[in-house]
Design an enzyme around this catalytic site. Structure first.
Site, PDB file in Angstrom:
ATOM      1  CD  GLU A  86      -2.748  -1.389   2.410  1.00 53.86           C
ATOM      2  OE1 GLU A  86      -2.815  -0.464   3.229  1.00 53.86           O
ATOM      3  OE2 GLU A  86      -3.353  -2.471   2.569  1.00 53.86           O
ATOM      4  CD  GLU A 113      -4.587  -7.932   1.818  1.00 53.94           C
ATOM      5  OE1 GLU A 113      -5.459  -7.205   2.331  1.00 53.94           O
ATOM      6  OE2 GLU A 113      -3.367  -7.680   1.928  1.00 53.94           O
TER       7      GLU A 113
HETATM    8  O1  G3I Z   1      -3.154  -8.701  18.882  1.00 55.88           O
HETATM    9  C1  G3I Z   1      -3.870  -7.629  19.489  1.00 55.88           C
HETATM   10  C2  G3I Z   1      -4.491  -8.112  20.804  1.00 55.88           C
HETATM   11  O2  G3I Z   1      -3.445  -8.444  21.719  1.00 55.88           O
HETATM   12  C3  G3I Z   1      -5.377  -7.015  21.379  1.00 55.88           C
HETATM   13  O3  G3I Z   1      -6.018  -7.486  22.539  1.00 55.88           O
HETATM   14  C4  G3I Z   1      -6.426  -6.613  20.316  1.00 55.88           C
HETATM   15  C5  G3I Z   1      -7.352  -5.514  20.806  1.00 55.88           C
HETATM   16  O4  G3I Z   1      -6.633  -4.305  20.807  1.00 55.88           O
HETATM   17  O5  G3I Z   1      -5.764  -6.132  19.143  1.00 55.88           O
HETATM   18  C6  G3I Z   1      -4.987  -7.169  18.552  1.00 55.88           C
HETATM   19  O6  G3I Z   1      -4.364  -6.666  17.406  1.00 55.88           O
HETATM   20  C7  G3I Z   1      -5.260  -6.434  16.312  1.00 55.88           C
HETATM   21  C8  G3I Z   1      -4.839  -7.349  15.158  1.00 55.88           C
HETATM   22  O7  G3I Z   1      -5.606  -7.066  13.982  1.00 55.88           O
HETATM   23  C9  G3I Z   1      -5.032  -8.813  15.500  1.00 55.88           C
HETATM   24  O8  G3I Z   1      -6.390  -9.083  15.733  1.00 55.88           O
HETATM   25  C10 G3I Z   1      -5.090  -4.979  15.903  1.00 55.88           C
HETATM   26  O9  G3I Z   1      -5.630  -4.156  16.918  1.00 55.88           O
HETATM   27  C11 G3I Z   1      -5.854  -4.738  14.601  1.00 55.88           C
HETATM   28  O10 G3I Z   1      -5.592  -3.419  14.127  1.00 55.88           O
HETATM   29  C12 G3I Z   1      -5.376  -5.719  13.536  1.00 55.88           C
HETATM   30  O11 G3I Z   1      -6.158  -5.506  12.360  1.00 55.88           O
HETATM   31  C13 G3I Z   1      -5.584  -6.069  11.173  1.00 55.88           C
HETATM   32  C14 G3I Z   1      -5.383  -4.919  10.176  1.00 55.88           C
HETATM   33  O12 G3I Z   1      -4.848  -5.443   8.955  1.00 55.88           O
HETATM   34  C15 G3I Z   1      -4.419  -3.884  10.727  1.00 55.88           C
HETATM   35  O13 G3I Z   1      -4.435  -2.786   9.866  1.00 55.88           O
HETATM   36  C16 G3I Z   1      -6.546  -7.090  10.588  1.00 55.88           C
HETATM   37  O14 G3I Z   1      -6.653  -8.218  11.447  1.00 55.88           O
HETATM   38  C17 G3I Z   1      -6.050  -7.542   9.223  1.00 55.88           C
HETATM   39  O15 G3I Z   1      -7.034  -8.356   8.580  1.00 55.88           O
HETATM   40  C18 G3I Z   1      -5.803  -6.335   8.324  1.00 55.88           C
HETATM   41  O16 G3I Z   1      -5.270  -6.799   7.130  1.00 55.88           O
HETATM   42  C19 G3I Z   1      -4.916  -5.767   6.187  1.00 55.88           C
HETATM   43  C20 G3I Z   1      -3.731  -6.288   5.405  1.00 55.88           C
HETATM   44  O17 G3I Z   1      -2.673  -6.592   6.292  1.00 55.88           O
HETATM   45  C21 G3I Z   1      -3.312  -5.280   4.355  1.00 55.88           C
HETATM   46  N1  G3I Z   1      -4.445  -4.979   3.469  1.00 55.88           N
HETATM   47  C22 G3I Z   1      -5.631  -4.485   4.181  1.00 55.88           C
HETATM   48  C23 G3I Z   1      -6.080  -5.515   5.209  1.00 55.88           C
HETATM   49  C24 G3I Z   1      -7.346  -5.058   5.899  1.00 55.88           C
HETATM   50  O18 G3I Z   1      -7.092  -3.895   6.648  1.00 55.88           O
END
Ligand code: G3I
Length: 347
Positions: free
Chosen positions: A153, A259
């Site tokens: 990105e 994705e």
């Molecule tokens: O691991 C922590 C956990 O310890 C904590 O309790 C919880 C609540 O705060 O957060 C957890 O981390 C989260 C992580 O996902 C795992 O669940 C993050 O806050 C959260 O921001 C993260 O979101 C991910 C996101 O990327 C981050 O921008 C999504 O799962 C993931 O599907 C998403 O994937 C992205 C690709 O990498 C790039 N393309 C877009 C796609 C969708 O945004």
């Protein structure tokens, strides 16, 4: 005359008749029905603690993309500390179960640990820090990760480069440097650029392809483009998406639909008729798969779904809305989109 008009209208209506979607079961693996990998983003916590999730992921898909645990904030939480534990556990599983492992992602403007956000140093110091980050990770997984999303990105919707911290601190050539560092660390790994809206935004897609073709022509390795394909039943146009596939393969890049998810509630409204939406979702997926099937086999890197079941979809969390974007429902039952995927996969 009236009969003629009636029969024309009747013919037209019959042609609009919705495609029948077969009911099906998931007794056969999806990947056994395709001559290209069928992948899934792995939510590591679900993989570790939900046995049905693990069973479906393992049985149905032959390519795994770590949804989060290969990102900088997980692997490299402190400047002089790498946490390999979760990642190595998934790597071992992929080796034991013969799953392709797609490394996501080395350089991104999101999910950056605070030590990087706050890193103090001149351009050269930032470049060395980025090189150390990339080469430590790629070296650690050398021979076990088939391909890397080296940069994720990096472009804006208007086709210009995003002003990420990496660009700000290192300059525009941070992208080619990232690809060079990754290639030096594992010359056998395939290297991808990954981004969203490449399937729908012509201006962005053309800017990306021009940028990376210039980079490639200057002697820097890049093998493929990850077209994330986060789409929805309201705005996606399958003809436009398939044409976008053509642009990528015409530039001679491997194409990874990296994705894939198909939201049915992009506006976050109350869903009145879920079955109708599931039908539209399935038809759209069928058209996308038929388009992908027609690409040159040598450039079909695979189709990866961004999650196993609707329960784990990032869309519900990120947008805080009801949605059902994936192949399995909240009870791990196959949805119409699973059955139409099964119908249209090439084997
Ligand atoms: O691991 C922590 C956990 O310890 C904590 O309790 C919880 C609540 O705060 O957060 C957890 O981390 C989260 C992580 O996902 C795992 O669940 C993050 O806050 C959260 O921001 C993260 O979101 C991910 C996101 O990327 C981050 O921008 C999504 O799962 C993931 O599907 C998403 O994937 C992205 C690709 O990498 C790039 N393309 C877009 C796609 C969708 O945004």
């Amino acid at each position: 005359m009236k009969h003629l008009i009636f029969s024309v209208v009747l013919l037209f209506c019959l042609s609009c008749k919705k495609e029948e979607i077969p009911t099906c079961q998931d007794e056969t693996s999806l990947y056994s029905l395709a001559d290209y990998p069928i992948g899934v983003a792995i939510d590591f916590m679900a993989f570790e603690y939900d046995s049905i999730y693990k069973q479906k992921a393992t049985a149905q898909f032959n390519s795994f993309t770590p949804e989060n645990i290969f990102k900088a904030d997980y692997l490299h939480p402190e400047e002089n500390y790498f946490d390999w534990s979760a990642a190595d556990s998934l790597v071992d599983f992929c080796i034991a179960y013969n799953k392709r492992l797609h490394g996501h992602t080395l350089i991104w403007h999101q999910q950056i640990p605070s030590w990087i956000e706050n890193f103090q140093g001149d351009e050269l110091a930032w470049e060395l820090m980025m090189k150390t980050h990339i080469q430590t990770i790629v070296t650690h997984f050398k021979g076990k990760v088939t391909a890397w999303d080296v940069v994720n990105e990096a472009f804006e919707e208007d086709g210009t480069l995003r002003n990420s911290i990496w660009r700000e601190k290192i300059g525009d050539d941070y992208i080619q440097k990232a690809f060079q560092y990754a290639h030096e660390a594992d010359p056998d790994a395939l290297l991808f650029y990954n981004d969203y809206n490449l399937e729908s935004n012509n201006k962005k897609r053309k800017a990306v392809l021009e940028f990376f073709t210039n980079m490639h022509d200057s002697g820097v390795q890049i093998d493929g483009i990850g077209m994330q394909t986060h789409i929805d039943v309201c705005s996606a146009r399958s003809k436009e998406i398939v044409e976008a596939f053509g642009d990528v393969v015409e530039a001679n890049y491997l194409l990874h639909i990296s994705e894939l998810d198909i939201a049915i509630n992009p506006k976050g409204k109350k869903i009145n008729n879920k079955q109708d939406s599931f039908h539209d979702q399935a038809i759209l997926l069928g058209e996308i798969v038929k388009g992908y099937n027609n690409l040159p086999p040598a450039l079909q890197y695979g189709i990866t779904f961004w999650g196993v079941s609707d329960t784990q979809s990032w869309i519900r969390t990120y947008y805080n809305r009801e949605d059902y974007p994936l192949l399995y429902d909240d009870n791990y039952q196959v949805k119409p989109c699973y059955c139409i995927l099964k119908k249209h996969l090439p084997l």
